[in-house]
Enzyme design. Structure first.
Site, PDB file in Angstrom:
ATOM      1  N   HIS A 229      41.770  39.018  47.233  1.00 32.00           N
ATOM      2  CA  HIS A 229      42.258  39.433  45.916  1.00 32.00           C
ATOM      3  C   HIS A 229      41.213  40.293  45.203  1.00 32.00           C
ATOM      4  O   HIS A 229      41.527  41.382  44.693  1.00 32.00           O
ATOM      5  CB  HIS A 229      42.584  38.165  45.113  1.00 32.00           C
ATOM      6  CG  HIS A 229      43.047  38.391  43.716  1.00 32.00           C
ATOM      7  ND1 HIS A 229      44.366  38.255  43.334  1.00 32.00           N
ATOM      8  CD2 HIS A 229      42.375  38.711  42.578  1.00 32.00           C
ATOM      9  CE1 HIS A 229      44.483  38.480  42.034  1.00 32.00           C
ATOM     10  NE2 HIS A 229      43.281  38.758  41.553  1.00 32.00           N
ATOM     11  N   GLU A 230      39.938  39.837  45.177  1.00 34.09           N
ATOM     12  CA  GLU A 230      38.897  40.561  44.427  1.00 34.09           C
ATOM     13  C   GLU A 230      38.552  41.895  45.068  1.00 34.09           C
ATOM     14  O   GLU A 230      38.280  42.878  44.368  1.00 34.09           O
ATOM     15  CB  GLU A 230      37.646  39.691  44.295  1.00 34.09           C
ATOM     16  CG  GLU A 230      37.827  38.448  43.449  1.00 34.09           C
ATOM     17  CD  GLU A 230      38.356  38.735  42.062  1.00 34.09           C
ATOM     18  OE1 GLU A 230      37.947  39.754  41.447  1.00 34.09           O
ATOM     19  OE2 GLU A 230      39.200  37.951  41.579  1.00 34.09           O
ATOM     20  N   TRP A 241      51.359  42.026  37.710  1.00 37.02           N
ATOM     21  CA  TRP A 241      52.045  42.042  36.414  1.00 37.02           C
ATOM     22  C   TRP A 241      51.347  42.969  35.420  1.00 37.02           C
ATOM     23  O   TRP A 241      51.784  43.107  34.289  1.00 37.02           O
ATOM     24  CB  TRP A 241      52.134  40.631  35.833  1.00 37.02           C
ATOM     25  CG  TRP A 241      50.777  40.017  35.592  1.00 37.02           C
ATOM     26  CD1 TRP A 241      49.993  40.146  34.480  1.00 37.02           C
ATOM     27  CD2 TRP A 241      50.045  39.190  36.494  1.00 37.02           C
ATOM     28  NE1 TRP A 241      48.821  39.454  34.642  1.00 37.02           N
ATOM     29  CE2 TRP A 241      48.822  38.849  35.867  1.00 37.02           C
ATOM     30  CE3 TRP A 241      50.310  38.701  37.778  1.00 37.02           C
ATOM     31  CZ2 TRP A 241      47.864  38.049  36.487  1.00 37.02           C
ATOM     32  CZ3 TRP A 241      49.349  37.905  38.385  1.00 37.02           C
ATOM     33  CH2 TRP A 241      48.142  37.582  37.748  1.00 37.02           C
ATOM     34  N   VAL A 256      52.074  50.663  40.735  1.00 40.25           N
ATOM     35  CA  VAL A 256      52.396  50.862  42.152  1.00 40.25           C
ATOM     36  C   VAL A 256      53.910  50.836  42.281  1.00 40.25           C
ATOM     37  O   VAL A 256      54.563  49.874  41.835  1.00 40.25           O
ATOM     38  CB  VAL A 256      51.744  49.785  43.036  1.00 40.25           C
ATOM     39  CG1 VAL A 256      52.190  49.939  44.487  1.00 40.25           C
ATOM     40  CG2 VAL A 256      50.227  49.856  42.933  1.00 40.25           C
ATOM     41  N   THR A 259      55.946  47.711  44.107  1.00 34.89           N
ATOM     42  CA  THR A 259      55.809  46.322  43.642  1.00 34.89           C
ATOM     43  C   THR A 259      56.641  46.194  42.373  1.00 34.89           C
ATOM     44  O   THR A 259      56.312  46.802  41.351  1.00 34.89           O
ATOM     45  CB  THR A 259      54.338  45.951  43.355  1.00 34.89           C
ATOM     46  OG1 THR A 259      53.796  46.870  42.402  1.00 34.89           O
ATOM     47  CG2 THR A 259      53.525  45.985  44.623  1.00 34.89           C
TER      48      THR A 259
END
Length: 703
Positions: A229-230, A241, A256, A259
């Site tokens: 994730h990072e 979100w 993006v 998504t």
């Protein structure tokens, strides 16, 4: 004893809860919090960041991820900040983390079979390969795992404002720097910043806690994708979100195209994800969500990351250049590395004649053997092991040297250990009221940190005699520290001894954040533990309250603290023959110039000694009627004025009536116990504290 057991049980429960929490999914990322904090204090930088983001976005829609083999190799260095604890994770745990990154960014994770049908045709293979560097910025050999003995490891702030904390960073246009620490204050997880944020290059890193690094050692599988994730953030991905750290609050966009708009998720329910747009299922399984079923990137996210690594912002385009891969040893690995070594110990000071373990930590290359030596008569055992035991036999400093060796050479590191005189100065009853003008008592030690006030004898006020010892806040500067250390005492051989002291304190303002602590050590000052640490409010209540003028206490404003009876931590020192106690005071680190703290009547008395019986007879201490069906009277006769504290406890040592704390004049005194017959039938103990000396009587209530 019951109180102590209860505290121990609470500690175990808290530790157990923390352990259970760490075994579950960690859903905290500090990326947006850190950036928001930076932009709040540097508003112009937000405009620069937005311009840099536009430069990256120009190429985002033009980039595709279609190759079946990795196209981009990224040199990585792990900086492990530790103080010798669990945070000093193994090389194997680091390598495990590298394997996880390669698996996830090259779409080699078998759990993609679980991707829901809405996204099965949109699982990206990002084509990033992560490799530990084998050449450092100075051209020296490295294994890409660098260990730093650093006390910041367990006090790491969730910010990028203090750039000195990033002192170990290698050039970020050449290496992906990952800092592993013990604790990020206010966060369970990790953080980084998005590229294009105008901060010094040294802070362009990822910071992660050790227990979310990899899936083995101190980590676990549940949290093994925190760095996936990072790293996504480091290559410019937002939370799916949008720009916040609050999933599930508002529908948002991550810029993006593939998504869908989403609120984000913290739990997995893949059958019910069309929250923001009915009929459009959201990507709950995305690595940039918080839900624990994260297993994929989309092709659009891959394109955004590829646009970043091909762009000039933050020098990301240099990372995978052929020249940099040679310079960092990724394509031409160095093979003649010599081990680097550090040494540490849990404490650097112990009592003379005692032993402690000294630890070595190697990086850069593995060591095949070790050699330990020491001077000043210190004896080293296990001298050929990674960790050695050192016995310090002579007072003063001993230098301990470790040599780490392999076939390519060796390196050494040293540590200075100090043996302190452990001679006992207090072996029985003791009393100090600081009556000698301008003089610190024999064997007491005052240590100051700062340029302002110190502990000093004063005749401004005193509860026993005319003097006391004072920390004078009005003459102090912000953050000044003064420490008053008592002589060495033998506790284990005096099990009936009771240690108490009196203090008086006024707070300058209602927000004055002074720090007062009583601390104890059983290794001659090598390590200290808090045994009493009241808040400024607790100290001021019943004493000087809040006062903006230099204050002196009246007799009724002195408070007594009985360390032996009242501290839940004193039991840790009851089996030691070498105990030091010190009084620590730190002036408010923000404002300074507070009010005053007075100490007096430092008293150690053996409650089993004949002297207690003699005192009882001398003051004609009596409790009657006993047994009683209601009230009872305490009677005593004082030759001199005295401070009296009366407490009533049950068989388990629990206070069952309010404590009275009163200054009495000379002559006969009468106190009422169990007024209004509040106590139920049972056996109790009435404790009368006379200037630190405690006398007890059993009270039987028969109502």
């Amino acid at each position: 004893m019951k109180t102590k057991k209860t505290l121990i049980t609470i500690s175990i429960l808290i530790f157990g809860f923390k352990f259970q929490m760490l075994a579950q999914e960690i859903n905290q990322c500090g990326q947006q919090q850190v950036m928001d904090s930076w932009f709040t204090s540097h508003p112009d930088d937000k405009l620069k960041f937005e311009e840099n983001q536009k430069a990256i976005a120009l190429n985002q829609n033009k980039t595709q991820s279609t190759s079946s083999t990795p196209n981009y190799t990224i040199p990585v260095v792990f900086h492990i900040l530790h103080t010798g604890g669990a945070e000093n994770i193994s090389d194997a745990q680091v390598l495990d983390q590298i394997n996880i990154l390669n698996r996830d960014y090259q779409k080699q994770n078998a759990d993609t079979i679980n991707v829901v049908s809405s996204f099965t045709n949109n699982i990206a293979k990002v084509n990033f390969a992560f490799k530990l560097a084998t050449i450092d910025p100075n051209g020296n050999c490295t294994n890409g795992i660098i260990r730093h003995y650093d006390s910041n490891s367990y006090n790491w702030p969730l910010s990028v404002g203090n750039f000195s904390q990033y002192a170990y960073t290698w050039p970020t246009n050449q290496y992906l720097n990952i800092y592993v620490v013990g604790n990020i204050v206010g966060l369970d997880g990790a953080y980084t910043i998005l590229p294009g944020t105008p901060i010094p290059f040294s802070a362009d890193v990822i910071v992660t806690e050790h227990y979310v690094t990899g899936s083995i050692g101190t980590a676990n599988v549940a949290n093994s994708r925190v760095l996936t994730h990072e790293v996504g953030h480091w290559f410019n991905l937002l939370h799916i979100w949008g720009s916040s750290n609050q999933p599930g609050v508002a529908c948002g966009d991550d810029n993006v195209g593939d998504t869908p708009i989403t609120k984000g998720f913290t739990v997995c329910n893949t059958a019910n994800t069309d929250i923001c747009t009915p009929g459009i299922f959201e990507n709950i399984q995305n690595y940039m969500d918080y839900a624990p079923c994260k297993i994929m990137f989309t092709n659009g996210q891959a394109a955004r990351m590829l646009a970043t690594i091909n762009g000039t912002v933050n020098g990301r385009n240099n990372l995978s250049s052929p020249s940099n891969l040679v310079a960092t040893g990724v394509t031409s690995s160095a093979t003649n590395c010599i081990p680097f070594v550090e040494v540490s110990a849990a404490t650097k000071s112990i009592c003379v004649g005692s032993s402690l373990t000294v630890f070595s930590y190697t990086s850069n290359a593995n060591s095949t053997s070790y050699s330990w030596t020491a001077n000043n008569g210190a004896i080293v055992t296990n001298s050929n092991s990674a960790n050695a035991t050192v016995q310090l036999n002579n007072i003063g400093n001993s230098t301990v040297i470790c040599t780490a060796i392999n076939a390519n050479g060796n390196n050494t590191a040293s540590i200075v250990l100090t043996a302190i005189n452990s001679s006992v100065q207090i072996s029985n009853n003791y009393f100090e009221s600081f009556e000698t003008t301008g003089v610190i008592p024999p064997n007491w030690v005052v240590t100051n940190q700062g340029s302002g006030a110190t502990w000093a004898q004063t005749s401004i006020a005193g509860i026993h005699g005319t003097s006391s010892i004072l920390f004078d806040g009005p003459t102090s500067s912000a953050g000044d520290v003064a420490i008053l250390q008592m002589p060495m005492m033998d506790v284990v051989n005096n099990p009936s001894s009771v240690l108490s002291f009196k203090y008086a304190y006024a707070r300058q303002t209602t927000t004055q954040a002074d720090v007062f602590k009583v601390q104890a050590s059983k290794d001659c000052g090598g390590t200290w533990s808090d045994i009493y640490s009241p808040s400024p409010t607790t100290m001021a209540n019943g004493s000087g309250g809040v006062s903006n003028i230099p204050w002196a206490p009246s007799a009724s404003q002195w408070k007594t603290y009985n360390i032996t009876y009242d501290s839940p931590f004193w039991f840790n020192f009851q089996n030691s023959s070498n105990v030091l106690v010190r009084f620590y005071f730190k002036e408010d680190p923000a404002s300074g110039n507070g009010n005053r703290l007075f100490l007096d009547a430092i008293n150690i008395v053996d409650t089993a000694a004949v002297g207690i019986n003699e005192l009882t007879k001398n003051i004609q201490f009596n409790l009657s009627p006993n047994p009683t069906t209601g009230e009872a009277k305490i009677k005593f006769n004082l030759n001199d004025p005295a401070h009296i504290i009366v407490s009533v406890v049950d068989m388990f040592g629990r206070e069952v009536l309010p404590v009275t704390n009163t200054y009495y004049g000379s002559g006969e005194q009468t106190l009422i116990v169990n007024k209004n017959s509040l106590l139920p039938r049972g056996i109790y103990f009435v404790n009368v504290n006379l200037n630190g000396t405690v006398m007890s009587r059993k009270l039987i209530v028969q109502n």
